[in-house]
Write an enzyme that holds these catalytic residues in place. Structure first.
Site, mmCIF file in Angstrom:
data_model
loop_
_atom_site.group_PDB
_atom_site.id
_atom_site.type_symbol
_atom_site.label_atom_id
_atom_site.label_comp_id
_atom_site.label_asym_id
_atom_site.label_seq_id
_atom_site.Cartn_x
_atom_site.Cartn_y
_atom_site.Cartn_z
ATOM 1 N N CYS A 1 -2.094 8.814 4.100
ATOM 2 C CA CYS A 1 -2.086 8.333 2.708
ATOM 3 C C CYS A 1 -3.469 8.434 2.071
ATOM 4 C CB CYS A 1 -1.537 6.916 2.637
ATOM 5 S SG CYS A 1 -2.415 5.761 3.704
ATOM 6 N N GLU B 1 0.883 -1.170 0.000
ATOM 7 C CA GLU B 1 0.000 0.000 0.000
ATOM 8 C C GLU B 1 0.913 1.210 0.000
ATOM 9 O OE1 GLU B 1 -1.159 3.165 1.099
ATOM 10 O OE2 GLU B 1 -1.761 2.397 3.065
#
Ligand code: ADP
Length: 487
Positions: A290, A257
């Site tokens: 994020c 990720e």
């Protein structure tokens, strides 16, 4: 030799690695400092090497037959006990993470640390409720079996380290895999604190190991070890490429990720107040999230009133000590990261992008950068296309829904998207058209732990969460037994 424990503002923290159920000090160390008071050295933490990696993988490999042989009920028991212990130690974990990473103490206590406990509880529930898929076809009974795979290496970044690490560790352990966790070198303390709870939770020694140190030596040695059977990573695309090479070399499944450049789309028909407030809220952790919606895409007809409200909300941000409940905007993690973020804004200025607000350090010598809004010269500006991971948003206008969607989908990233609209039809249409792992409509950061999580393109590969993570951590097998008489 590092002392084996150190006091961090009244919380006793182990400074060594945790391997094979023991705290192991190291001759070499690295220091960790407090982002909102950089002169405050918090601790010297063990700095692992390739030898540390080897030792940790050996412990995890030796524990694997034991842990994978535990019944689902016994595995779930350990996960639930760890969750209980996290809850009991919530305040200490929150305190060290607040000092180490500058996340708000209140939000750590109320939201992030309890969520860490929930990660373990949730996976205990999922494995206990799991029923193997069984069906009949072509005269055979088919059963899909999840076989534990082996030691898993989990490498995590410095933002929201406790929540993020537990989110990845819980499914690995629940699957029957053993774990070596390497937290990021800029925020090692909450993982160190977690290591205090593992033996008490009842995990067999070597089941869950935590090693501290830098990525290029310790991390690289961990991911290259052929005894490791799963690699789970969150961090930058550059590091993912390196880990991907190691995964390819050893033919090991790997999830990554890698951050994002999420659009926050504001349509004319939306609740403007809510949208502007959420947009200003993207500065909360100094933008070190994020999933943040960092590209504001606003329908041109409401650009002026949106901006007026956005500025008003942004003006209310308070920069300060993260232990103080009045603080809303935290300091950035590290001077190196601060310089990287400031560099983006300097280059944007040089590129001719318009700095609408901010664009400078809050006060010389501190790690706060003013909440910054940039109107880019074009969609190809670096600040639109690259992840900044700081309190820097871009703003672009659009007329039609199609134009907005095209802008939303115009970067190489695809982790998250946020849409503000009051039309149910538009929510459905735009939500489906935005290419990212998750799209929130009229909300943000609410996530069901059983939903898949991951990115598209440079935002990563693979999905975690719920059964998706359990499938990743397992070697799936189909057992097919002939239903007729055996001749
Ligand atoms: P960020 O930009 O979030 O710091 P990084 O990718 O640099 O992202 O770091 C994320 C994690 O990856 C950290 O724990 C770091 O130590 C680790 N890491 C960095 N380089 C490597 C590498 N070559 N191999 C394995 N892990 C690494």
């Amino acid at each position: 030799m590092a002392t084996e424990r150190t006091d961090v503002d009244g919380v006793s923290v182990p400074t060594g690695h945790f391997i094979g159920g023991e705290h192991i000090p190291s001759e070499t160390t690295f220091e960790t400092r407090c982002p909102f008071d950089w002169d405050w050295k918090l601790a010297d933490i063990a700095r692992g090497t390739a030898a540390t990696a080897h030792k940790a993988v050996t412990a995890a490999a030796e524990a694997f037959p034991i842990w994978s042989g535990y019944s689902v009920r016994d595995r779930a028991g350990c996960l639930n006990r760890l969750a209980d212990l996290i809850e009991e130690n919530k305040d200490d974990i929150a305190t060290v993470e607040c000092l180490d990473m500058a996340m708000l103490l209140e939000s750590l206590k109320l939201r992030l640390v309890p969520r860490g406990a929930l990660n373990f509880r949730n996976y205990a529930d999922i494995i206990e409720a799991h029923e193997e898929r069984v069906w009949s076809s072509k005269g055979t009974t088919n059963t899909v079996i999840r076989m534990p795979a082996g030691p898993a290496v989990i490498i995590t970044p410095w933002n929201a380290p406790f929540m993020l690490s537990t989110w990845k560790v819980a499914p690995a352990l629940a699957s029957g895999n053993t774990v070596i966790l390497k937290p990021a070198e800029w925020s090692p303390l909450s993982a160190a604190k977690l290591s205090d709870l593992i033996n008490e939770a009842g995990f067999p020694k070597g089941t869950f190991n935590i090693v501290q140190g830098y990525g290029h030596d310790l991390g690289a040695a961990l991911v290259a070890d052929p005894r490791v059977k799963r690699l789970s990573f969150t961090g930058s695309p550059e590091t993912a490429r390196k880990i991907g090479h190691a995964a390819a070399e050893n033919i090991v499944p790997f999830t990554a990720e890698l951050g994002g450049k999420g659009p926050l789309m504001v349509f004319e028909d939306c609740d403007l107040e809510a949208a502007a407030k959420k947009a200003a809220g993207q500065f909360d952790d100094s933008g070190q999230v994020c999933l943040a919606g960092t590209r504001l895409l606003v329908q041109n007809g409401i650009m002026a009133p949106f901006l007026e409200k956005f500025h008003a909300f942004t003006d209310t941000h308070v920069m300060g000590d993260s232990r103080d409940s009045a603080t809303t905007m935290t300091a950035m993690i590290h001077p190196e990261h601060f310089a990287r973020v400031a560099g983006f804004v300097d280059r944007a200025r040089a590129n001719g992008d318009e700095i609408v607000r901010g664009g400078k350090v809050h006060k010389e010598g501190c790690l706060w950068y003013e909440p910054t809004l940039i109107r880019p010269k074009g969609n190809d500006s670096e600040v639109v296309q690259n992840e900044i991971f700081g309190p820097v948003l871009t703003i672009q206008g659009f007329d039609s829904e199609e134009e907005g969607i095209a802008l939303a989908n115009s970067t190489n990233y695809g982790l998250s998207g946020i849409v503000y609209t009051s039309s149910a039809e538009r929510a459905e249409r735009v939500g489906r058209a935005v290419r990212s792992g998750i799209v929130w409509v009229n909300c943000f950061l609410i996530r069901d732990l059983t939903a898949p999580f991951g990115g598209i393109g440079e935002s990563g590969i693979g999905r975690e969460g719920g059964d998706y993570a359990l499938d990743f951590h397992a070697d799936l097998k189909t057992l097919q037994i002939f239903e007729g008489s055996v001749s």
